[in-house]
Every structure is written in C-alpha cells, then in structure tokens.
Write an enzyme that holds these catalytic residues in place. Structure first.
Site, short mmCIF file in Angstrom:
data_model
loop_
_atom_site.label_atom_id
_atom_site.label_comp_id
_atom_site.label_asym_id
_atom_site.label_seq_id
_atom_site.Cartn_x
_atom_site.Cartn_y
_atom_site.Cartn_z
N LYS A 134 -9.00 9.59 -3.23
CA LYS A 134 -9.51 10.95 -3.30
C LYS A 134 -10.39 11.11 -4.54
CE LYS A 134 -7.04 10.96 0.30
NZ LYS A 134 -5.61 10.96 0.28
N ASP A 151 2.74 14.02 -7.96
CA ASP A 151 1.57 13.54 -7.23
C ASP A 151 0.40 14.40 -7.69
OD1 ASP A 151 -0.47 13.13 -5.37
OD2 ASP A 151 0.92 12.65 -3.76
N ARG A 158 -1.93 -11.77 -7.42
CA ARG A 158 -1.01 -10.66 -7.07
C ARG A 158 -0.29 -10.15 -8.32
NH1 ARG A 158 3.64 -12.27 -5.65
NH2 ARG A 158 3.02 -13.80 -4.09
N TYR A 167 1.93 16.24 1.42
CA TYR A 167 1.10 15.54 2.41
C TYR A 167 2.01 15.03 3.55
CZ TYR A 167 -1.48 11.59 4.40
OH TYR A 167 -2.06 10.71 5.26
#
Ligand code: P1T
Length: 384
Positions: free
Chosen positions: A199, A174, A50, A102
């Site tokens: 994306k 973004d 992690r 979004y």
C-alpha cells in the site's frame, strides 16, 4: 535525521570503502547464496538469501528508521508479515482484535490460526479500559488497526498499549492505513508494527510486500528466527522496488491527504451522499484522538450513498478515471465495494455487527489532480 531524509538515505548509504562501488541506489543482489573463503566464516555476514540478503537488509534498515524502531523484517506480503507475528503465539493463546479489520486479516485469524488452537475475540474498543471485559487469562496480543479498514475507526493506541503492557500483553498495530509518515505506533507505546507495504509504503501497485517493526531485542530475535524458519521473505527485486517507492513517501502522503480533504469537502456537499467516514473530519467520533496520535488523516475514506445496492454498484461502474479495484494507498485512485470485494470473506452477519453495510464504498484517493477526480465522481453521481 527527519523523516524525508531517512526515507531517502537510511539503508541506501553508498559503499565508499576500498573496493566498494559507491552506488547511490542499492544494488539488487540476486544471488541466492554467498561464497566464503573460510568454512566457519560467512564473507560479509551473508550465508543464504532466505536468512539474509543485502538488498532486503537495506529495506529493513530503512523501514525500522521510518517507524522509529530498531529492527524490521520484510515479507512477501502483508499477510505473510502477520503470519510471522501470529507464530509468536502458542495453542490456547488468545488474541483480542478490533472488530473492523481487513477481511483477509480476519480470515487468517479465524480460518487458519483458529484451526491451530489460537483463540480470537473481535470487539469495538477505543480506550484501554474498554478492552478489559474482553481479556482472558490467556490473552497475549491486542491487535489494532487504526484507522481501521474500511470504517476508518480510530483507536487510542497509547491508552490501549498502556493497559495491555500493565498486563504483560503485546500491542500490535497494523499501520497500513496511516503509513509511518502520519503515525508512529512504537512512539505511542505499541510493541509491534505491521504493514502491508503493498500500500502506501510501496505506493505504485507493482509489488506485494509486508513488513514488521519492533524495538525490543528479544522480540526481534524470535521474529528473525521465524522469518528464516518459515521462509516467506521478500525477494531482492521487490525489496528494491519498495525502497524506491519509499523515497517519495513523504511527498505522496502529503498529496494523498490534500486530495482526500478536497474530495471529502466535495462529498459533504452532495445530497446523494448519506455518510462520510474520514478521520480528518471534525465530525468523526474520534477526531480528537486522531489529532493527538496522527499528524495527518491520510488518503483513505469511505462513504455511503443515499441509495440502494444496485445504484451504488452503478455509481462504481460509471467511474472513468478512478479504478474499481482492491488494494489502496497507491498513486492511482482506487475505489471498491467492501461487502463484495475486500471484506467478502467475512460472513454477512459479522459484517452487520461491525456496521459494515452493503452500500458502503471505500475510496483510496490517489495523487492525481483532485479536480479530475471530483469531475469523475460528479459524472458518476449524475448517473444515479
Ligand atoms: O495484501 P497484503 O500485502 O497481504 O496485506 C494484507 C493487509 C493487511 N493489513 C491491512 C490493513 C490491509 O488493508 C491489507 C490488504 N488490504 C487490501 C488488499 C485491501 O484492499 O483492503
């Protein structure tokens, strides 16, 4: 190195040292933990997967290079990446966001972090001076999407970042719709770049992922801390998948744009098409800004048909090659109806304020042959 070379080589360097295997493809390090010979000394800097994993680190190095940044962090989704940025803030802090974001971003802001005492304002701004009336003494972040999802608005990143910086406010961009191939917000003065790597960066609809890139060391230390403390890391396998996708990013982006331009040209000649939203069109209200800050207009466009909701839906459901699906920026063309899909979580009155109509259609142009895509749209238009 230039973009296409960095995309293939940065982070993917073969280990040619004594004992190294020389792999030209980064191995998928599945191990969740790393043994050490000395209690106080991790063997190669890795302790627990992690907090650090060699495959994820290779991707993070690559992503930082693509955005001309210094530090990058990979997360299990775009929203997880955004969450880590929002966790830089404290109760009472205010974030000013471009209004057209979004739907899931707006939901995360208002319906999750709103409950923890962060304050949000959504406004339509393009230049730095337009943000001034919306700032409060607690404004800590300006949040930009450019191009925006789904109306393809263009915000002058350099102008907003300059105004924000003078007031000690961070600018977050973004960059999902443009990808680092067409736009590098850090070069324009932004402090933080975030991506839904699901994306364009990943590009193949087989991996949900997010990324954050910065140049500032202090910010990187806090983000690294949060990435480990909160734990929404990208898995080694998904890190490998995204790295693999990035190798063709420059080729894909060129083709996405080439196809989008052909489709925009076709749509602009259709009497049944009322309006087209595409920053590569000289009639786009901020075409000049797009030209200044982007090297291409990407493969995302929206349009409205000169008809009602029922026939817009009929058009969508008649398509044979282009899939009706959420997501974008991937090799296959995807089309969707924001009001009932990606932006359904935004109340209808807020959608109306933004100008997001019930007949708006968003098209993510893939890298198929443009003639086939145009033929598919033609037959669906003929049916309405
Ligand atoms: O889906 P995820 O990887 O968590 O990323 C969220 C996200 C963040 N930012 C932008 C600009 C986005 O478009 C998205 C996700 N968007 C879609 C799924 C969509 O179809 O618009």
């Amino acid at each position: 190195m230039k973009f296409a070379t960095k995309a293939i080589h940065t982070g993917n360097e073969p280990n040619l040292k004594e004992g190294g295997s020389g792999d030209v493809v980064v191995p998928i390090h599945l191990s969740t933990t790393f043994a050490r010979a000395k209690v106080d000394r991790p063997t190669a800097g890795y302790e627990y997967s992690r907090s650090g994993n060699p495959t994820r680190e290779a991707l993070e190095k690559n992503l930082a290079a693509l955005e001309n940044g210094k530090y990058a962090f990979a997360f299990s989704s775009g929203l997880a990446a955004m969450t880590n940025i929002l966790l830089l803030l404290k109760q009472g802090d205010h974030l000013l966001s471009i209004d057209d974001v979004y739907g899931g971003s707006r939901r995360l802001f208002t319906k999750v972090f709103g409950d923890f005492g962060l304050e949000f304002t959504f406004a339509d701004f393009c230049q730095g001076k337009e943000i001034l009336p919306h700032l409060t003494k607690n404004t800590k972040v300006i949040w930009i999407e450019s191009p925006t999802n789904p109306l393809l608005k263009i915000i002058d990143i350099a102008s907003v970042a300059e105004t924000a910086r003078a007031k000690g406010i961070l600018t977050v961009v973004d960059n999902t719709f443009a990808s680092p191939y067409f736009q590098k917000p850090l070069d324009l003065g932004a402090d933080i770049v975030i991506h839904s790597m699901t994306k364009y960066i990943g590009g193949h609809s087989d991996c949900v992922a997010g990324g954050v890139v910065v140049r500032d060391e202090q910010l990187s230390v806090r983000l690294k801390f949060l990435q480990n403390a909160v734990g929404a890391i990208l898995s080694p396998f998904d890190s490998y998948q995204i790295l693999k996708g990035i190798k063709t990013l420059s080729l894909r982006m060129k083709r996405h744009e080439e196809n989008a331009l052909k489709i925009v040209d076709f749509l602009s000649r259709q009497p049944k098409v009322k309006k087209i939203y595409y920053p590569g069109l000289s009639t786009h209200p901020n075409y000049d800004i797009a030209k200044k800050q982007m090297t291409g207009a990407s493969g995302m466009l929206s349009f409205e048909l000169d008809t009602d909701l029922a026939l817009s839906v009929k058009f969508l459901e008649s398509l044979k090659i282009i899939a009706v699906a959420e997501s974008l920026g991937v090799v296959e063309s995807l089309i969707e109806h924001p009001a009932s899909m990606t932006h359904a979580s935004i109340p209808a009155e807020d959608r109306a304020k933004i100008g997001l109509s019930d007949t708006l259609i968003r098209l993510s142009v893939g890298i198929e042959d443009a003639d086939d895509l145009i033929a598919d749209i033609t037959q669906a238009l003929e049916g309405i």
